[in-house]
Design an enzyme around this catalytic site. Sequence first.
Site, PDB file in Angstrom:
ATOM      1  CE  LYS A  42      -4.066  -1.880   2.412  1.00 52.51           C
ATOM      2  NZ  LYS A  42      -5.090  -1.441   1.440  1.00 52.51           N
ATOM      3  CD  GLU A  72      14.435  10.978   1.803  1.00 53.34           C
ATOM      4  OE1 GLU A  72      15.313  10.254   1.295  1.00 53.34           O
ATOM      5  OE2 GLU A  72      14.205  12.133   1.414  1.00 53.34           O
ATOM      6  CD  GLU A  82       4.648   0.686  17.229  1.00 50.96           C
ATOM      7  OE1 GLU A  82       4.456   1.244  18.314  1.00 50.96           O
ATOM      8  OE2 GLU A  82       5.723   0.118  16.928  1.00 50.96           O
TER       9      GLU A  82
END
Length: 219
Positions: free
Chosen positions: A36, A54, A155
């Site tokens: 995604k 990055e 997370e």
Amino acid sequence: MELDLSGSNIKISDDMHTWEEVNLLYNAALKQIQTKIEILNEEFQEVHRYNPIEHVKARVKGAESIVKKLKRNGYESTIENMVRYVNDIAGIRIICSFTSDIYRIAEMISSQKDIQVLTIKDYIMNPKDSGYRSYHMIVSLPVYLSDRIVNVKVEIQIRTVAMDFWASLEHKIQYKFEGKAPVHINTELYECAKMVADLDARMLSLNDEIQAIENTTAN
């Protein structure tokens, strides 16, 4: 800012019974999140000619680390407790250039229809006492298996390159001193955290100025 939406009726732990299943499902969830993020980054590059990301780091926490965390929090070491109480078994860290990118990426992730945001902790607006800054999200997403769908928690940490550099050093120091680093080292780390925040702010301001000049030239 801290939002806790974990009171939802998502059933996460009932479909995992062994460590092998846990490992399979959390690795699958990480792959989905990574895909995604790659698609969003490519779309952003196509539309805006700019990459907000990055690089990305992902990992599934080892069984030993999970057991230690459960014991530290007073829970018995069971698969059910592991899945219910340890929110960072699957973790992904997104590193960006500027603080504005952090909130842009968080919004893009939150807008995905199959992702439910359970918890948000904004340590940029409200840094930890140590000086730590980052944006944390606990999300749930469905993993599609051959015979069932399992909702899995991941997370997500989003931070700038400068924040990541500071956090990496702070982690190494706290690990070396087992969380009891000398006062002067903690003080120096805190001062460095303020320098990092100032650097991020100045770099964002500089980037905004450059973009304004480019837009003026283009027009």
